[in-house]
Design a protein around this motif. Structure first.
Motif, PDB file in Angstrom:
ATOM      1  N   ASN A 167       0.859  -1.188   0.000  1.00  0.00           N
ATOM      2  CA  ASN A 167       0.000   0.000   0.000  1.00  0.00           C
ATOM      3  C   ASN A 167       0.892   1.234   0.000  1.00  0.00           C
ATOM      4  N   VAL A 168       1.077   1.779  -1.188  1.00  0.00           N
ATOM      5  CA  VAL A 168       2.028   2.871  -1.386  1.00  0.00           C
ATOM      6  C   VAL A 168       1.258   4.165  -1.643  1.00  0.00           C
ATOM      7  N   SER A 169       1.675   5.230  -1.003  1.00  0.00           N
ATOM      8  CA  SER A 169       1.060   6.548  -1.220  1.00  0.00           C
ATOM      9  C   SER A 169       1.682   7.214  -2.440  1.00  0.00           C
ATOM     10  N   TYR A 170       0.855   7.916  -3.185  1.00  0.00           N
ATOM     11  CA  TYR A 170       1.396   8.754  -4.255  1.00  0.00           C
ATOM     12  C   TYR A 170       0.985  10.198  -3.972  1.00  0.00           C
ATOM     13  N   ALA A 171       1.875  11.118  -4.328  1.00  0.00           N
ATOM     14  CA  ALA A 171       1.645  12.551  -4.146  1.00  0.00           C
ATOM     15  C   ALA A 171       2.369  13.293  -5.261  1.00  0.00           C
ATOM     16  N   TYR A 172       1.779  14.408  -5.698  1.00  0.00           N
ATOM     17  CA  TYR A 172       2.375  15.161  -6.793  1.00  0.00           C
ATOM     18  C   TYR A 172       1.943  16.624  -6.677  1.00  0.00           C
ATOM     19  N   THR A 173       2.690  17.474  -7.307  1.00  0.00           N
ATOM     20  CA  THR A 173       2.348  18.899  -7.400  1.00  0.00           C
ATOM     21  C   THR A 173       2.148  19.257  -8.866  1.00  0.00           C
ATOM     22  N   VAL A 174       1.240  20.246  -9.101  1.00  0.00           N
ATOM     23  CA  VAL A 174       0.935  20.687 -10.465  1.00  0.00           C
ATOM     24  C   VAL A 174       0.965  22.211 -10.519  1.00  0.00           C
ATOM     25  N   SER A 175       1.191  22.751 -11.710  1.00  0.00           N
ATOM     26  CA  SER A 175       1.301  24.201 -11.886  1.00  0.00           C
ATOM     27  C   SER A 175      -0.050  24.888 -12.031  1.00  0.00           C
ATOM     28  N   GLU A 176      -1.099  24.125 -12.305  1.00  0.00           N
ATOM     29  CA  GLU A 176      -2.456  24.665 -12.380  1.00  0.00           C
ATOM     30  C   GLU A 176      -3.431  23.538 -12.112  1.00  0.00           C
ATOM     31  N   ASN A 177      -4.686  23.911 -11.872  1.00  0.00           N
ATOM     32  CA  ASN A 177      -5.681  22.883 -11.569  1.00  0.00           C
ATOM     33  C   ASN A 177      -5.964  22.031 -12.808  1.00  0.00           C
ATOM     34  N   PRO A 178      -5.747  20.728 -12.721  1.00  0.00           N
ATOM     35  CA  PRO A 178      -6.031  19.868 -13.873  1.00  0.00           C
ATOM     36  C   PRO A 178      -7.522  19.563 -13.968  1.00  0.00           C
ATOM     37  N   THR A 179      -7.939  19.170 -15.158  1.00  0.00           N
ATOM     38  CA  THR A 179      -9.336  18.778 -15.357  1.00  0.00           C
ATOM     39  C   THR A 179      -9.523  17.272 -15.214  1.00  0.00           C
ATOM     40  N   SER A 180      -8.489  16.511 -15.443  1.00  0.00           N
ATOM     41  CA  SER A 180      -8.574  15.067 -15.233  1.00  0.00           C
ATOM     42  C   SER A 180      -7.171  14.528 -14.980  1.00  0.00           C
ATOM     43  N   CYS A 181      -7.124  13.389 -14.257  1.00  0.00           N
ATOM     44  CA  CYS A 181      -5.846  12.798 -13.861  1.00  0.00           C
ATOM     45  C   CYS A 181      -5.940  11.278 -13.952  1.00  0.00           C
ATOM     46  N   ARG A 182      -4.791  10.652 -14.090  1.00  0.00           N
ATOM     47  CA  ARG A 182      -4.712   9.192 -14.050  1.00  0.00           C
ATOM     48  C   ARG A 182      -3.286   8.796 -13.723  1.00  0.00           C
ATOM     49  N   TYR A 183      -3.147   7.635 -13.163  1.00  0.00           N
ATOM     50  CA  TYR A 183      -1.800   7.136 -12.963  1.00  0.00           C
ATOM     51  C   TYR A 183      -1.600   5.863 -13.769  1.00  0.00           C
ATOM     52  N   GLU A 184      -0.350   5.601 -14.075  1.00  0.00           N
ATOM     53  CA  GLU A 184       0.025   4.397 -14.811  1.00  0.00           C
ATOM     54  C   GLU A 184       0.905   3.560 -13.894  1.00  0.00           C
ATOM     55  N   LEU A 185       0.447   2.366 -13.564  1.00  0.00           N
ATOM     56  CA  LEU A 185       1.200   1.439 -12.712  1.00  0.00           C
ATOM     57  C   LEU A 185       1.506   0.193 -13.514  1.00  0.00           C
ATOM     58  N   ASN A 186       2.767  -0.019 -13.773  1.00  0.00           N
ATOM     59  CA  ASN A 186       3.218  -1.219 -14.494  1.00  0.00           C
ATOM     60  C   ASN A 186       2.485  -1.390 -15.827  1.00  0.00           C
ATOM     61  N   GLY A 187       2.267  -0.246 -16.513  1.00  0.00           N
ATOM     62  CA  GLY A 187       1.681  -0.281 -17.859  1.00  0.00           C
ATOM     63  C   GLY A 187       0.179  -0.186 -17.911  1.00  0.00           C
ATOM     64  N   ALA A 188      -0.513  -0.209 -16.754  1.00  0.00           N
ATOM     65  CA  ALA A 188      -1.975  -0.131 -16.725  1.00  0.00           C
ATOM     66  C   ALA A 188      -2.405   1.231 -16.177  1.00  0.00           C
ATOM     67  N   ASN A 189      -3.345   1.921 -16.895  1.00  0.00           N
ATOM     68  CA  ASN A 189      -3.821   3.240 -16.486  1.00  0.00           C
ATOM     69  C   ASN A 189      -5.028   3.116 -15.563  1.00  0.00           C
ATOM     70  N   THR A 190      -5.103   4.032 -14.577  1.00  0.00           N
ATOM     71  CA  THR A 190      -6.239   4.106 -13.663  1.00  0.00           C
ATOM     72  C   THR A 190      -6.619   5.571 -13.497  1.00  0.00           C
ATOM     73  N   THR A 191      -7.882   5.900 -13.751  1.00  0.00           N
ATOM     74  CA  THR A 191      -8.351   7.274 -13.569  1.00  0.00           C
ATOM     75  C   THR A 191      -8.489   7.581 -12.085  1.00  0.00           C
ATOM     76  N   ILE A 192      -8.037   8.752 -11.678  1.00  0.00           N
ATOM     77  CA  ILE A 192      -8.065   9.149 -10.271  1.00  0.00           C
ATOM     78  C   ILE A 192      -8.702  10.526 -10.146  1.00  0.00           C
TER      79      ILE A 192
END
Length: 299
Positions: free
Chosen positions: A202-227
Motif C-alpha cells: 500500500n504505497v502513497s502517491y503525491a504530486y504537485t501541479v502548476s495549475e488545476n487539472p481537469t482530469s488525472c490518471r496514474y500508470e502502474l506497471n503499464g496499466a492506467n487508472t483514472t483518479i
C-alpha cells in the motif's frame, strides 16, 4: 429693317454626372451636365429608365433619387427653334453590403496539437474588391487578393474579425470570433513514491501541479487508472514496479511526471539448511554448511 434668326442646329448637351459606374447611395444623386445652343436654350428635362419626365428649372444642374439596381438616365434639351438633343448614361445603385463569414478559426480552445500559425478562412456572398482582418484590436491587416491567409495567435484569449467591401465600396464585417490558444501543458512533479524499496504494497502517491487539472490518471506497471486529481494510495505489485501520473488541462493538453521505479517487498527470504543434518559426526573440522536460500526481490 427686319431682324431674324436662322437656326438649324440642335443644342449641345453632355452628361458629366452620374457616370457609368456604381454608387452606394441613392438619394441626392448629382445630375451635372454641359449645355449650350447657338441661339437660345428653351427647356431641359430628364427621365429615369424611360419613366415620367422631370422638367429642370432654368436648365440648371440638379439632383435626383433612384432605387437600388441598374438604371439608364435620359437627358433632353431643346432650343427656341424646337430643335431637340438628348444624352444618356447607365449607372448602378448598390446599397447592399456583401455578407462575410469566418469559418476558421472558430469559437473554441486550441491546444498544443495546433500550431500557433492559424489560417483565417472565410466566405463572402459576392466577389470582394478588398479584404482585411483585425486581430486582438491591433491594426488592420490587408489580405492580398482577398484569399485565405495565416496569422500568429497569442497565447491565451484571442479575437478576430474580417472586413470586406464590394465594387460600390460598401464595407461589411463578419461576426467577431473569440478563441483561445493554449499550447502549454500543466507542469507536474511526482513527490511520492520515490526510487526506493517499500516494505508494504500500500504505497502513497503525491504530486504537485502548476495549475488545476481537469482530469488525472496514474500508470502502474503499464496499466492506467483514472483518479480524482488528489493524492491517495495504490496497491503495488510484489517486487519491481514502475509508476507515473498523467494530468491534462482545460485545453486537453496532457503531460506526465517522470517515471518512478521502486520495489515493494513484504516477504522474508526463504532459507533451509541441508548440511549438517540432525545427526552425530566423528570429526570436527571442515564440517559442511550447505543450505538453500531465495528471495522474491534480492538477498
Amino acid at each position: 429693317r427686319i431682324f431674324f434668326t436662322a437656326d438649324t442646329t440642335a443644342p449641345s448637351i453632355a452628361i458629366l454626372q452620374p457616370t457609368n459606374s456604381t454608387y452606394n447611395y441613392n438619394t441626392s444623386l448629382q445630375l451635372n451636365y454641359t449645355r449650350s445652343d447657338n441661339v437660345q436654350l428653351s427647356q431641359c428635362w430628364f427621365n429615369l429608365d424611360s419613366g415620367a419626365n422631370t422638367t429642370i428649372a432654368g436648365c440648371a444642374n440638379t439632383t435626383f433619387n433612384a432605387s437600388e439596381g441598374f438604371h439608364r438616365l435620359y437627358l433632353f434639351a431643346n432650343d427656341s427653334s424646337n430643335y431637340l438633343n438628348t444624352s444618356n448614361v447607365n449607372f448602378t445603385i448598390d446599397l447592399t453590403p456583401l455578407y462575410t463569414n469566418i469559418i476558421s478559426p472558430t469559437n473554441r480552445t486550441y491546444n498544443a496539437s495546433y500550431s500557433s500559425n492559424f489560417t483565417i478562412g472565410f466566405t463572402v456572398s459576392e466577389s470582394p474588391t478588398s479584404c482585411r482582418y483585425e486581430l486582438n484590436g491591433a491594426a488592420n491587416v490587408t489580405l492580398n487578393g482577398c484569399g485565405n491567409a495565416t496569422f500568429i495567435a497569442a497565447q491565451g484569449t484571442n479575437n478576430i474579425m474580417l472586413w470586406a467591401n464590394d465594387t460600390a465600396n460598401n464595407w461589411n464585417s463578419s461576426s467577431r470570433i473569440y478563441f483561445t490558444y493554449d499550447n502549454i501543458s500543466i507542469a507536474i512533479a511526482l513527490t511520492s513514491p520515490t526510487n526506493t524499496t517499500y516494505t508494504t504494497r500500500n504505497v502513497s502517491y503525491a504530486y504537485t501541479v502548476s495549475e488545476n487539472p481537469t482530469s488525472c490518471r496514474y500508470e502502474l506497471n503499464g496499466a492506467n487508472t483514472t483518479i480524482p486529481c488528489t493524492n491517495a494510495t495504490f496497491t503495488a505489485a510484489e517486487g519491481n514496479n514502475q509508476f507515473m501520473v498523467w494530468v491534462n488541462d482545460s485545453a486537453d493538453n496532457w503531460n506526465s511526471s517522470s517515471r518512478i521505479f521502486f520495489t515493494a517487498d513484504t516477504t522474508a527470504p526463504s532459507i533451509a539448511i541441508l548440511q549438517p543434518t540432525n545427526s552425530t559426526y566423528n570429526y570436527n573440522t571442515s564440517l559442511q554448511l550447505n543450505y538453500t536460500r531465495s528471495d522474491n526481490v534480492q538477498l
